[in-house]
Write a protein that holds these residues in place. Structure first.
Motif, short mmCIF file in Angstrom:
data_model
loop_
_atom_site.label_atom_id
_atom_site.label_comp_id
_atom_site.label_asym_id
_atom_site.label_seq_id
_atom_site.Cartn_x
_atom_site.Cartn_y
_atom_site.Cartn_z
N THR A 159 14.52 16.49 -13.02
CA THR A 159 13.15 16.04 -13.29
C THR A 159 12.66 15.13 -12.17
O THR A 159 11.49 15.19 -11.77
N VAL A 160 13.55 14.29 -11.67
CA VAL A 160 13.18 13.39 -10.59
C VAL A 160 12.97 14.20 -9.31
O VAL A 160 12.07 13.93 -8.52
N GLN A 161 13.83 15.17 -9.12
CA GLN A 161 13.73 16.02 -7.94
C GLN A 161 12.33 16.60 -7.83
O GLN A 161 11.70 16.59 -6.79
N LYS A 162 11.85 17.03 -8.95
CA LYS A 162 10.53 17.65 -9.00
C LYS A 162 9.47 16.66 -8.51
O LYS A 162 8.65 16.96 -7.66
N GLN A 163 9.55 15.44 -9.03
CA GLN A 163 8.56 14.43 -8.64
C GLN A 163 8.64 14.12 -7.15
O GLN A 163 7.63 14.03 -6.46
N VAL A 164 9.86 13.98 -6.66
CA VAL A 164 10.03 13.61 -5.26
C VAL A 164 9.52 14.72 -4.35
O VAL A 164 8.83 14.47 -3.35
N LEU A 165 9.84 15.94 -4.71
CA LEU A 165 9.38 17.06 -3.88
C LEU A 165 7.86 17.14 -3.86
O LEU A 165 7.25 17.34 -2.81
N THR A 166 7.28 16.95 -5.03
CA THR A 166 5.82 16.97 -5.10
C THR A 166 5.22 15.89 -4.21
O THR A 166 4.28 16.12 -3.45
N LEU A 167 5.82 14.71 -4.32
CA LEU A 167 5.36 13.59 -3.50
C LEU A 167 5.44 13.92 -2.02
O LEU A 167 4.50 13.69 -1.25
N LEU A 168 6.56 14.47 -1.64
CA LEU A 168 6.79 14.78 -0.23
C LEU A 168 5.71 15.75 0.27
O LEU A 168 5.13 15.59 1.33
N GLY A 223 15.80 7.83 -7.94
CA GLY A 223 14.50 8.38 -7.58
C GLY A 223 13.60 7.32 -6.96
O GLY A 223 12.91 7.56 -5.98
N GLN A 224 13.65 6.10 -7.52
CA GLN A 224 12.85 5.02 -6.97
C GLN A 224 13.31 4.67 -5.55
O GLN A 224 12.50 4.43 -4.66
N CYS A 225 14.63 4.66 -5.37
CA CYS A 225 15.16 4.37 -4.03
C CYS A 225 14.66 5.41 -3.04
O CYS A 225 14.29 5.08 -1.91
N GLN A 226 14.67 6.66 -3.49
CA GLN A 226 14.25 7.69 -2.56
C GLN A 226 12.76 7.52 -2.22
O GLN A 226 12.35 7.77 -1.11
N ARG A 227 11.98 7.05 -3.18
CA ARG A 227 10.57 6.79 -2.87
C ARG A 227 10.44 5.67 -1.86
O ARG A 227 9.58 5.71 -0.98
N VAL A 228 11.29 4.66 -2.00
CA VAL A 228 11.25 3.57 -1.01
C VAL A 228 11.60 4.13 0.37
O VAL A 228 10.95 3.81 1.37
N MET A 229 12.61 4.99 0.39
CA MET A 229 12.98 5.60 1.67
C MET A 229 11.80 6.41 2.24
O MET A 229 11.52 6.36 3.43
N ILE A 230 11.14 7.13 1.35
CA ILE A 230 10.00 7.93 1.81
C ILE A 230 8.88 7.01 2.30
O ILE A 230 8.27 7.25 3.34
N ALA A 262 0.83 -1.19 0.00
CA ALA A 262 0.00 0.00 0.00
C ALA A 262 0.87 1.25 0.00
O ALA A 262 0.60 2.23 -0.69
N LEU A 263 1.94 1.19 0.78
CA LEU A 263 2.84 2.33 0.86
C LEU A 263 3.51 2.62 -0.48
O LEU A 263 3.61 3.77 -0.91
N LEU A 264 3.93 1.56 -1.13
CA LEU A 264 4.59 1.75 -2.43
C LEU A 264 3.61 2.36 -3.42
O LEU A 264 3.97 3.19 -4.25
N GLU A 265 2.38 1.92 -3.30
CA GLU A 265 1.32 2.48 -4.13
C GLU A 265 1.22 3.98 -3.85
O GLU A 265 1.16 4.82 -4.75
N LYS A 266 1.27 4.26 -2.57
CA LYS A 266 1.10 5.63 -2.10
C LYS A 266 2.23 6.54 -2.60
O LYS A 266 2.00 7.70 -2.92
N VAL A 267 3.47 6.02 -2.65
CA VAL A 267 4.56 6.85 -3.14
C VAL A 267 4.67 6.76 -4.65
O VAL A 267 5.67 7.14 -5.24
N ARG A 268 3.62 6.24 -5.25
CA ARG A 268 3.44 6.19 -6.71
C ARG A 268 4.56 5.42 -7.41
O ARG A 268 5.13 5.88 -8.40
N MET A 269 4.83 4.28 -6.86
CA MET A 269 5.79 3.41 -7.54
C MET A 269 5.01 2.57 -8.54
O MET A 269 3.95 2.05 -8.22
#
Lengths: 510, 567, 323, 275
Positions: free
Chosen positions: B190-199, B160-167, B136-143
């Motif tokens: 480009t990845v930075q943008k996605q991660v920040l938005t996610l955060l 970027g994927q690793c950072q999502r896992v960390m998040i 569910a969490l991975l879903e949530k961080v849009r993996m």
């Protein structure tokens, strides 16, 4: 985890079993080397002889008293002219069950005398002109020249009798299972580890052998060998190092079986100065303090030789000449001066680092000769190189540690005879004195013991005068056994290396 | 979005024990984290921002010593709490996201294992329950494809994927506080943008207090509600984000914002941070040291021209695996007029560094021509190429790595002279160059480690100019530098271009820097040039969709930035 | 998967390299043996026996030593390529000798590695976890001491103490398992400990340093930040990561032991490959020397290959590299 | 490379003292030995400690202390010469293997692999067998044995240095290979090589002693520690201290060198220093 428990288990088990693991009636013999071959006719060293004498018997062999003992031959006669030997065979069996017959003896000698063969004593035995077999149980040897010494060579482990049928099949097959008529049959040879022999039930001597089996285990390192005996890994060892002799003699739990057999000395390359000069060789004989060698290189064990290395009781032994030399530095210096080397010289002494008694002797000699100005460089390669150098006379002088092959005075031939082959392992290369050659020839052919003794007396005088070989000491040759091992005999004198003969008498008590 | 105070750092002072002495790292810092709010903590390297974040987790290294103050979380002082009490808080109530996501994951466990483990550490869900939660969490961080990610090892994922896992792990237990230490620094823009938005979205959802630590004002501007600025261990100011950028109170903040390339018109000198005579921090635009009119940018003859340059690598992952072919540089053609700057932009791995090496033939091209003033370098033999290199110079990204640590600055700068002129006039040249890059004469006898990053980059530049080359290739030359230092180096490059008639190939991943320095721009993607043209045109009217994505991803600051104004 | 094909190709090329490596070694040994002084025939016939020149010549011919070196080499190489290592000078197949020795050497080496790992790995972990403290200093010193004491001194002391004085263990030799299992293991213990002790020291040092390296990694900090207990971090994460280099070093040491048991085999009269080789050298038994060295080198290469494979299996970063 | 921190550690300081002492004794040993180390005394063999012979006498009645003092020299010479040989050749091979063109590098490193798969002590056994054993030949043989280790260390360090930008910078400036090697690579791979050298010294001492123990080392009667230990092993029951003294000296020397090497490694490895 599993492994840990397993290890613990093993440790527990061995505490229980550490003393009684050896089977009854088995003898574990720590041999100083693995025989390079069990071929009966070659002589690769003591280890091979010990094993051979457990498996084989000759017409005669040297017995535990050092005398010729009739073996496969019940009796024998030597003719007056010492040209005919007649042997009467007893009822004996080979390990394959076949009886020992005259044909087997004939085949054996033909094999030894084969000019393309590799028999060690072919030279000595080549005076046999013909082998006649008047019947199954009689063998007659006809000699080309008279020799009373031949019987000594026939008693050697290299003259043992093997079945004719076996020979026909396996003459050129070094890996064939040995078949003999001795007390033990060949069991198994795990290369690099051990040779196992088993009792031969049909041995011709009633009630012998006592042992069920013998394990010859190869222990190249002398310290390890001694430790193995002390800790009970083996029951008997050969070549006890001098330094350990005392401790093993004192025990507890171990005994020493000693004899004075081999001698230590120096052989000289007489092709070049200064060693071509008898004065130099004599000077060395005077200069070396024998006790220095005995006390240092041999831990105080050994008997000095101030004359020739002929054991007391052997023909040629002379009470008068036994102290021909003495430790006399002055005299040595005089002789050096006389030879033209008042200030000494530099030379290379060949020995071997592989055997401590060779190396130690060299070290002691170096120190002793420094006193008369002879400055030595030691050449201490491994044994194979040492032997190859000796075979090419590639040395100035060399440490000699050896003995006579037989108890007959003809053993001297090997050390002193010149002739056509001047470089040999045990002589002083290029030494060739017609007078000595003549005396040795004459001695061999003289049947009458008194006349013969006279010949060898003359030989001793001449040999001392020229001193192509300088002797230092009798080396004590020891076997050590664990308590409870009985019946093993160290054959006296030169015969010590044929002590394997006595394995037929050896017993192990629990 | 007003929340309640969750974590309070009060009057915190921290020092480091080093060889018997105490070195102060943070002095009397106070911060308050409120639920549902993102607090940005901005500062340059060495400002103490990371230490502050570690203190907030009770994770200070053993040689750090708290000399005063406290960190209060729900009535407990985290600095004095016992190990087991801290352990119960960490991960459950306070969680942390680190800079290098790849290195922050255990390489030998699958991501799923690690997320499940993180959940089970604090919640009695059972393995199955935890696995369900992880998915569910991975879903949530849009993996994409969470079950596959669960079974993947960190090295099989992108940064970027690793950072999502960390998040995902950080939010697994719905923490009250999330501390994110430079969470996007190692990522492409480009990845930075996605991660920040996610955060940001996640934070809105779970209502945690987020402490976002960064050196990048753009990132702060993008996501933070409030901003705290730290400088050399001192808190400079704290305010709402909009306020910081529109009306910064402290001089440092003002100066910091001013030195950002995007805050000044392109191809001008940037303001730099200095301390004036009274020790006050000021932001000044200093005039160029050499008085010379800026050269005419257009109409110059072409200095460097690349034609169809191609380089293919065979990659072998391990000694036991077969290689595969990678086109690092694919049919690249470019032209740079003399005395102008070409900015080459692209994300990591696009082949821009390979291209810079190809130009100097440090890497042999598979095919293509490299023409410098009409001379084709591609055909030269080794000796001739060696000679040709005296007209070119390379300035690297990492000022720590590009200077041989075993040589003095004099030997370093004089190296080209030694190589090409047998050391003739070396001392005079060194003195002149030190002067030109604004370093004192005494620097000549020192070793590189005695200098700061910015100073080292000056040394590198001095060396590059030793033989007065025609072409200088700057490969991420300012990327490793703090904004304030970056401004100085960019100014220096700017001045030197005028003074020495230099032509720059300026390679960077930082759009705003490239925009600032370049006359023309080339955009690189997967080894190909996807768009090129005059700087203004590319930035204002990007034709290629990739260029547009890149530009969109750049965090925008303030209102003075032309691109932002349009957006 | 295309991975498997690539993997097979990689193994194949490693094997080809190994074969070339063995060929170079064989050639080297061959030429070395022929410039060594000492005559194999003399050693075989027994130097004391004054063999006649005919006997020597006959033996030489029988052994094929009278042929030109080059043709001997070609002949030997041809045999070796078909897996036939030739005939020892005493007539036995070299393979038989080697078959006897190789398992004993392997057994000793494995036992020693086992001892070394059981001692070294826990010590290394303990030292790493107590870095900079007294225990670390003590363990590191002991480990350094372990590397500094020559095996033959240690072995001699063990024999003197445990075997000769206390009589707990046999001093030497080898007993076949079929004869007495207990005795077999009894005789393994001392040599294994002697050999293992020095190895334990280097394994401990390696364990310590790779533990420390992993402990310094970023992910350990993030595990802490996740609220994981130190114990769990160490045993579940750090140790598993550190295990990869540790297992590698243990494997490499095992490889080194193939030729590194000389002193211990001599000291304990362990009838392994080294003992065989030393005897063969002193007897100038060329075919045996060649066979033994080739076997040792082959084992070394094989073990190294296994270590690489094992390493690949252990480390997911290598195991599952995306194709 | 600041070494002052090193000297503050007592164990390292002690090791340095031991090493210094050994080097001094290696130089002046023959002059401070109370007896002629080669002088036989048949009436005083295998004696324990006495006022005349502080550490007793050996099987030839030679003074053990004097032999220890004189026996340092071959030990030290062999260790230093062999390490020098290994370091020079190994480093050269390693640098070429790492920096040279791919084919050359491949062959060099495969050659190194071959040497590595050739067991060290067996190589010595063969080599010493056909060469006369002596200090020089022993040094060469041991030196050759340790070449591969050095080559490996040098190669991997070189590859590491090559990955750094300053080497690329040298190339970019048009530097010749020799300049790159001597200015950029060599000074920067020195640290691991120094560590490797100390470890090699220790290993060479052990190998020499092992060879001497097998009777393949220094030619008697010239003393060397390994040879003394090898001989003394046979006299463990009669003269137990005979084996103890040279063993102690040897273990202490190797220990000191190892400690120094460890300390240097810790010191030079920034990762370990700052952790």
């Amino acid at each position: 985890m599993n492994i840990v428990r397993k290890l613990g288990l093993a440790t527990g088990l061995l505490a229980l079993m550490s003393t009684s693991a050896i089977a009854e009636g088995s003898l574990w013999f720590g041999l100083s080397a693995e025989p390079s071959s069990l071929d009966t006719v070659v002589q690769p060293g003591t280890a091979a002889r010990t094993v051979k004498l457990a498996i084989h018997r000759g017409l005669v062999n040297y017995g535990i008293d050092g005398k010729i003992s009739p073996e496969l031959a019940e009796s024998y006669e030597i003719s007056e002219d010492a040209r005919t030997y007649t042997f009467h065979l007893r009822d004996a069996k080979f390990h394959d069950g076949s009886p020992v017959t005259a044909a087997d003896v004939k085949a054996t000698f033909e094999h030894i005398l084969d000019p393309n063969g590799k028999a060690a004593f072919r030279n000595e035995l080549s005076i046999i002109d013909a082998v006649e077999t008047p019947d199954d149980k009689t063998v007659v040897l006809k000699l080309s020249t008279p020799s009373v010494a031949l019987i000594g060579y026939l008693a050697l482990p290299e003259s043992v009798i093997v079945p004719a049928a076996w020979l026909a099949e396996n003459k050129d097959n070094p890996t064939a299972t040995p078949i003999g008529a001795g007390p033990f049959t060949f069991g198994e040879w795990t290369r690099g580890q051990e040779i196992v022999l088993e009792k031969f039930d049909d041995y011709y001597k009633e009630g012998k052998p006592a042992l069920d089996e013998i394990h010859f285990v190869f222990y190249g390192d002398e310290n390890t060998r001694v430790n193995a005996l002390k800790s009970g890994d083996v029951d008997i060892i050969d070549y006890v190092p001098a330094k350990d002799a005392e401790a093993l003699k004192a025990g507890p739990g171990t005994e020493l079986i000693s004899t004075y057999g081999p001698f230590m000395g120096l052989q000289f390359n007489t092709k070049f100065e200064p060693f071509s000069k008898p004065e130099v060789r004599q000077a060395i004989a005077y200069a070396v303090d024998r006790s220095a060698i005995i006390n240092t290189a041999f831990n105080g064990i050994g008997a000095p030789i101030w004359g020739l290395a002929i054991p007391e009781g052997y023909m040629g032994y002379s009470e008068a000449k036994k102290d021909y030399f003495s430790h006399d530095i002055e005299k040595a210096r005089e002789l050096m001066a006389k030879a033209g080397y008042p200030d000494g010289f530099e030379a290379r002494l060949l020995a071997s680092s592989q055997y401590s008694f060779h190396q130690n002797t060299a070290v002691a000699v170096q120190s002793e000769l420094a006193k008369i100005g002879i400055r030595l460089t030691l050449d201490l390669p491994d044994w194979a190189t040492r032997m190859s150098k000796a075979g090419n006379a590639d040395y100035d002088f060399a440490v000699l540690g050896s003995l006579g092959e037989i108890a007959d005075p003809d053993w001297l031939t090997n050390y002193y005879y010149g002739g056509d082959k001047l470089v040999r392992t045990n002589n002083s290369p290029y030494f060739d004195d017609p007078e000595i050659n003549g005396l040795l020839d004459k001695g061999r052919a003289t049947v009458d013991p008194v006349a013969r003794a006279e010949v060898y007396d003359q030989f001793v005088d001449r040999a001392l005068e020229l001193s192509p070989i300088v002797y230092f000491m009798w080396r004590q040759q020891d076997y050590a056994v664990r308590e409870g091992v009985t019946g093993f005999t160290n054959l006296p004198g030169f015969l010590t290396f044929q002590s394997g003969y006595s394995l037929e008498n050896t017993k192990v008590e629990d | 979005m007003a929340g309640h105070d969750v974590l309070k750092i009060e009057d915190l002072s921290i020092s480091f024990r080093t060889e018997g002495t105490l070195r102060s790292a943070i002095r009397n810092a106070s911060l308050t984290l409120r639920s549902g709010e993102i607090l940005g903590l901005v500062g340059e390297s060495g400002s103490g921002k990371t230490i502050l974040s570690l203190a907030a987790m009770g994770l200070l290294p053993p040689n750090a010593m708290v000399t005063g103050g406290r960190v209060m979380f729900e009535g407990t002082d985290l600095l004095r709490a016992g190990a087991s009490a801290l352990r119960r808080l960490r991960g459950k109530r306070i969680s942390m996201i680190f800079q290098d996501p790849m290195a922050s994951l255990d390489p030998i466990f699958t991501c799923g294992d690690q997320i499940v483990e993180a959940i089970l550490l604090h919640e009695k869900l059972g393995r199955r329950g935890a696995t369900a939660r992880a998915l569910a969490l991975l879903e949530k961080v849009r993996m994409p494809d969470p079950p596959r990610i669960m079974g993947s090892y960190p090295h099989e994922l992108s940064g970027g994927q690793c950072q999502r896992v960390m998040i995902a792990m950080a939010v697994a237990c719905n923490p009250d506080v999330i501390i994110a230490d430079e969470p996007t620094t190692a990522l492409d823009v480009t990845v930075q943008k996605q991660v920040l938005t996610l955060l940001r979205e996640l934070n809105a959802e779970i209502g945690a207090a987020v402490l976002l630590i960064t050196h990048d004002l753009g990132v702060i501007h993008e996501v933070a509600d409030r901003v705290a600025v730290i400088y050399h261990g001192d808190m400079m100011e704290e305010a709402r984000t909009a306020q910081i950028f529109s009306a910064p109170k402290s001089a440092y903040t003002r100066a910091l914002i001013a030195s950002m390339p995007s805050m000044s018109p392109p191809r001008t000198r940037l303001p730099v941070i200095e301390r004036d005579a009274k020790g006050e921090i000021v932001s000044v635009v200093k005039p160029s040291a050499t008085v010379r009119a800026a050269p005419a940018v257009t109409g110059g003859a072409t200095l460097l021209e690349l034609r169809g340059l191609t380089k293919t690598y065979t990659l072998q992952a391990t000694p036991l695996s077969a290689g595969r072919e990678v086109r690092a540089v694919d049919d690249v053609s470019l032209a740079i007029p003399a005395r102008s700057t070409l900015g080459l932009v692209g994300e990591s791995g696009c082949g821009k560094s390979t291209l810079s090496r190809l130009v100097m033939r440090l890497i042999e091209p598979d095919s293509g021509d490299i023409l410098i003033e009409g001379q084709n370098l591609a055909g030269l033999d080794v000796a001739a190429m060696r000679q040709a290199r005296r007209d070119m110079a390379l300035v690297f990204q990492n000022p720590y790595g590009s200077l041989n640590p075993r040589e003095t600055v004099r030997d370093l700068i004089a190296a080209p002279v030694d190589i090409h002129r047998g050391g003739k006039d070396r001392d005079a040249i060194v003195a002149r160059l030190l002067d030109a890059v604004g370093l004192p004469k005494e620097a000549a006898g020192k070793y590189p480690h005695e200098f700061s990053g910015g100073q080292r980059q000056r040394i590198v530049i001095a060396r590059a100019l030793a033989l007065q080359p025609r072409l200088v290739i700057c490969d991420e030359a300012v990327s490793a530098l703090d904004v304030s230092v970056q401004a100085q180096v960019l100014n220096l490059l700017h001045d030197l271009q005028a003074e020495f008639d230099l032509t720059y190939l300026f390679i960077s991943h930082d759009m705003s820097v490239v925009r600032h320095v370049s006359d023309s721009i080339a955009v690189m993607q997967k080894g190909r040039i996807v768009e090129s043209g005059p700087a203004e045109e590319v930035f204002e009217r990007p034709r290629n969709p990739y260029t547009r994505t890149l530009l969109d991803a750049v965090p925008q600051v303030g209102t003075m930035q032309p691109a932002a104004a349009e957006a | 998967m295309q991975n498997i094909g690539a993997f097979g190709f990689a193994i194949g090329s490693r094997l080809v390299t190994a074969i070339v490596q063995l060929w170079v070694i064989a050639t080297l040994v061959f030429s070395l043996m022929y410039i060594m002084p000492g005559d194999p025939v003399l050693m075989l016939l027994g130097p004391d026996s004054n063999p006649t020149p005919e006997a020597i010549a006959a033996t030489r011919a029988q052994l094929g030593l009278d042929q030109p070196v080059l043709s001997q080499y070609v002949k030997w190489l041809g045999g070796a390529m078909q897996g036939n290592l030739g005939t020892s000078l005493d007539g036995y197949p070299v393979a038989q000798y080697i078959g006897n020795g190789v398992f004993k050497t392997l057994e000793l080496a494995f036992a020693a590695i086992l001892v070394a790992s059981l001692i070294g790995v826990p010590l290394g972990i303990a030292a790493a976890l107590n870095r900079g403290r007294f225990l670390d200093g003590l363990l590191t010193s002991v480990a350094t001491l372990g590397i500094s004491v020559p095996v033959y001194i240690l072995g001699s002391l063990l024999i003197l103490g445990l075997s000769l004085k206390l009589g707990w263990l046999p001093a030497s030799g080898y007993t076949n398992m079929s004869r007495s299992v207990a005795m077999h293991f009894e005789k393994l213990i001392l040599p294994a400990i002697t050999l293992g002790f020095g190895l334990a020291a280097s394994i401990a040092r390696m364990t310590r340093s790779s533990m420390l390296e992993i402990l310094g990694k970023d992910f350990v900090r993030s595990l802490r930040a996740r609220g994981m207990s130190e114990r769990r971090i160490v045993w579940r994460h750090v140790l598993r990561n550190a295990a990869i280099p540790i297992v590698t070093i243990i494997g490499l040491q095992l490889g080194n032991l193939m030729g590194g048991t000389v002193l211990v085999e001599a000291l304990f009269n362990w009838p392994g490959l080294s003992t065989l080789l030393v005897t063969a050298v002193s007897n100038r038994n060329y075919p045996l020397v060649q066979g033994a060295i080739l076997t040792i080198a082959a084992l070394f290469i094989l073990i190294n290959l296994c270590v690489d494979l094992f390493y690949t299996l252990l480390d997911p970063r290598i195991r599952r590299k995306r194709a | 490379m600041r070494l002052s921190g090193l000297l503050r550690r007592p164990l390292v300081l002690a090791s340095l003292c031991v090493i210094f002492g050994i080097v001094v004794v290696a130089m002046i040993g023959p002059w401070i030995a109370p007896w002629d180390p080669l002088a036989l005394d048949q009436n005083n063999v295998n004696q324990g400690s006495s006022s005349a012979h502080l550490l007793g006498t050996d099987e030839f009645g030679r003074d053990i202390l004097s032999r220890l003092l004189v026996g340092i020299r071959p030990t030290v010479v062999v260790a230093l010469v062999s390490t020098t040989i290994a370091a020079l050749l190994g480093t050269a091979l390693g640098i070429v293997g790492g920096y040279g063109n791919r084919t050359v590098g491949f062959f060099i490193m495969r050659g190194v692999d071959i040497m590595l798969s050739f067991p060290a002590i067996l190589l010595a056994l063969l080599a010493v067998g056909f060469w006369q054993s002596g200090v020089l030949s022993l040094s060469i043989v041991i030196g050759i044995i340790f070449i591969p280790q050095f080559a490996r260390v040098a190669q991997s360090a070189t590859l590491q240095v090559l990955g750094q930008e300053f080497v690329e910078a040298e190339h970019a400036m048009g530097a010749r290979y020799t300049r790159v090697i001597f200015r950029a690579i060599l000074p920067n791979i020195l640290a691991p090589l120094v560590v490797q050298a100390t470890l090699t010294i220790a290993a060479a001492i052990l190998l020499e002693s092992g060879l001497s123990f097998l009777g393949l080392g220094i030619v008697p009667p010239e003393p060397s520690w390994g040879q003394m230990i090898g001989t003394a092993r046979g006299y463990m029951s009669q003269n137990p201290m005979y084996v103890v003294w040279p063993s102690l000296c040897l273990a202490m020397t190797v220990l000191a060198v190892n400690i120094l090497g460890d300390a240097l490694r810790d010191h030079l490895d920034p990762r370990l220093r700052n952790a």
